[in-house]
Design a protein around this motif. Structure first.
Motif, PDB file in Angstrom:
ATOM      1  N   ILE A 204      42.659  40.959  46.946  1.00 57.31           N
ATOM      2  CA  ILE A 204      43.308  39.728  46.891  1.00 57.31           C
ATOM      3  C   ILE A 204      42.715  39.082  45.693  1.00 57.31           C
ATOM      4  O   ILE A 204      43.117  38.496  44.667  1.00 57.31           O
ATOM      5  N   ALA A 205      40.862  39.414  45.247  1.00 58.51           N
ATOM      6  CA  ALA A 205      40.916  39.060  43.600  1.00 58.51           C
ATOM      7  C   ALA A 205      41.463  39.458  42.872  1.00 58.51           C
ATOM      8  O   ALA A 205      42.045  38.793  42.023  1.00 58.51           O
ATOM      9  N   ALA A 206      41.799  40.581  42.862  1.00 55.68           N
ATOM     10  CA  ALA A 206      43.007  41.146  41.426  1.00 55.68           C
ATOM     11  C   ALA A 206      44.347  41.311  41.648  1.00 55.68           C
ATOM     12  O   ALA A 206      44.216  40.391  40.385  1.00 55.68           O
ATOM     13  N   PHE A 207      44.607  40.598  42.680  1.00 50.63           N
ATOM     14  CA  PHE A 207      45.701  39.941  42.302  1.00 50.63           C
ATOM     15  C   PHE A 207      46.423  38.743  42.210  1.00 50.63           C
ATOM     16  O   PHE A 207      47.104  38.684  40.657  1.00 50.63           O
ATOM     17  N   GLY A 216      40.958  28.341  36.105  1.00 46.58           N
ATOM     18  CA  GLY A 216      39.575  27.269  35.528  1.00 46.58           C
ATOM     19  C   GLY A 216      38.322  28.972  35.874  1.00 46.58           C
ATOM     20  O   GLY A 216      37.631  27.960  35.355  1.00 46.58           O
ATOM     21  N   TYR A 217      38.895  29.458  36.704  1.00 46.72           N
ATOM     22  CA  TYR A 217      37.725  30.629  35.906  1.00 46.72           C
ATOM     23  C   TYR A 217      38.215  31.132  34.927  1.00 46.72           C
ATOM     24  O   TYR A 217      36.918  32.326  35.098  1.00 46.72           O
ATOM     25  N   LYS A 226      34.131  35.316  40.402  1.00 52.86           N
ATOM     26  CA  LYS A 226      34.635  33.997  40.737  1.00 52.86           C
ATOM     27  C   LYS A 226      35.091  34.105  41.633  1.00 52.86           C
ATOM     28  O   LYS A 226      35.373  32.879  42.517  1.00 52.86           O
ATOM     29  N   ARG A 227      36.671  34.865  40.951  1.00 54.75           N
ATOM     30  CA  ARG A 227      38.073  34.836  42.540  1.00 54.75           C
ATOM     31  C   ARG A 227      37.023  35.709  43.179  1.00 54.75           C
ATOM     32  O   ARG A 227      37.618  35.560  44.950  1.00 54.75           O
ATOM     33  N   TYR A 232      36.264  35.962  49.233  1.00 62.60           N
ATOM     34  CA  TYR A 232      35.105  35.699  50.406  1.00 62.60           C
ATOM     35  C   TYR A 232      34.769  34.942  51.243  1.00 62.60           C
ATOM     36  O   TYR A 232      34.265  34.566  52.289  1.00 62.60           O
ATOM     37  N   ALA A 233      33.868  33.694  50.020  1.00 64.30           N
ATOM     38  CA  ALA A 233      33.767  32.291  50.960  1.00 64.30           C
ATOM     39  C   ALA A 233      34.635  32.104  51.439  1.00 64.30           C
ATOM     40  O   ALA A 233      34.367  31.475  53.178  1.00 64.30           O
TER      41      ALA A 233
END
Length: 354
Positions: A204-207, A216-217, A226-227, A232-233
């Motif tokens: 998900i973070a990669a996409f 902003g990240y 950060k993503r 995950y949070a």
């Protein structure tokens, strides 16, 4: 004249001798009947006898209170007695003939002894040794509801789509048991730390990085971290708030209960309804406050770590909760009609059921 007199004397002597013989017979024969064994009525009735023995165990210790039953051929009734404190028992006035003894006592195997008793005999059976019997105890083991639920959770934690992707929050058991608070947190924890969950978060973070979502990240390794952390949070907060914390406080069950029976329409409506209703710990259906409030709480918490430009406003939080309800409804329909077929463990369970 002389010939006539002679004949008279002969008749008298013969009569006298006959009378003497008759008296002798009347005196001797009754005595013979009383003194000769095996003669007369007494010889037709065999004298009764006696049977006795001592009962011991394999170590030679006497066994008391053993039930002994005497049965004889031709005698419809049986006689019972118990061995005394010294292990002895006896049957008196037993008719002559074949007999069988049956000995039984708690903890010992039933044993039989047979023999033939002669008239007037005192029949002493050699010491009877009782063997230890096999005892069968039926024990009914009843599991507590907590133990039953624990077993159902273990089954759920083996459920993986294609044998890989976690599918823990679905119960295929036809008789599900409510979870206690510890079990709700256990399920949330297992889901959060599953290696596949970490992998999916990374994808998900990669996409998001590729699409520059949450600009902003930034980019690079720092932007990806950060993503990844934000994704995950979101996953952990949604899982614990909607799947453990609120269900424990509101006494609701966070799982989807597979229906699997009925018409397609009834199953479709059931799956859709489960986006807004759930089973309470009391087994009754009720509004799914845990999931709805959990989605809003998770969205509100995300404002602490998302870039300012991407944070949820109050209205956007409610809008996001509505989207979450729609997503849950869609997911339930997929669960009802498709995902079970892709979960090998669930199919194995179904085949194992009687």
């Amino acid at each position: 004249m002389n010939g006539g007199k002679k004949r008279v004397r002969t008749s008298l002597s013969e009569g006298l001798c006959f009378s003497c013989l008759t008296v002798l017979l009347l005196w001797v024969i009754p005595g013979m009947a009383q003194t000769q064994p095996g003669s007369g009525i007494a010889a037709l009735t065999p004298q009764p006898g006696k049977i006795r023995a001592t009962v011991v165990d394999k170590d030679g210790a006497v066994v008391g209170n053993v039930k002994v039953t005497l049965a004889q051929d031709g005698v419809p009734a049986t006689s019972d007695t118990l061995s005394d404190g010294d292990g002895n028992f006896a049957f008196a006035n037993v008719a002559a003939g074949p007999f069988q003894l049956t000995l039984s006592s708690t903890g010992f195997a039933t044993q039989t002894k047979s023999g033939v008793l002669h008239a007037g005999e005192d029949y002493v059976i050699p010491q009877i040794v009782l063997a230890i019997g096999e005892t069968t105890t039926d024990v009914e083991v009843k599991l507590t509801p907590v133990e039953v639920a624990e077993g159902q959770i273990r089954d759920q934690e083996k459920q993986r789509l294609f044998g890989v992707l976690p599918n823990f929050y679905v119960s295929y058991d036809p008789h599900p048991v409510p979870l206690n608070s510890r079990q709700k947190f256990q399920l949330a924890w297992k889901t959060s730390i599953d290696p596949v969950s970490f992998g999916i978060t990374g994808i998900i973070a990669a996409f998001e990085q590729a699409n520059d979502t949450f600009a902003g990240y930034g980019q690079g390794a720092q932007g990806y971290a950060k993503r990844y952390g934000a994704a995950y949070a979101d996953f952990v907060s949604g899982t614990f708030i909607g799947g453990a914390i609120l269900p424990s406080l509101l006494k609701q069950d966070p799982r989807y209960f597979y229906k699997g029976t009925g018409s397609r329409k009834s199953r479709f409506l059931y799956a859709m309804a489960n986006a807004v209703i759930c089973k309470g710990d009391n087994g009754r259906w009720q509004p799914n406050y845990s999931s709805i409030i959990g989605d809003m709480a998770s969205a509100a918490i995300s404002n602490f770590y998302y870039p300012p430009a991407d944070r949820f406003s109050g209205g956007l939080t409610f809008e996001n909760a509505g989207i979450g309800i729609g997503a849950n409804a869609f997911g339930n329909v997929v669960q009802e009609f498709l995902l079970r077929k892709l979960t090998p463990h669930a199919r194995d369970q179904e085949r194992a059921k009687p």
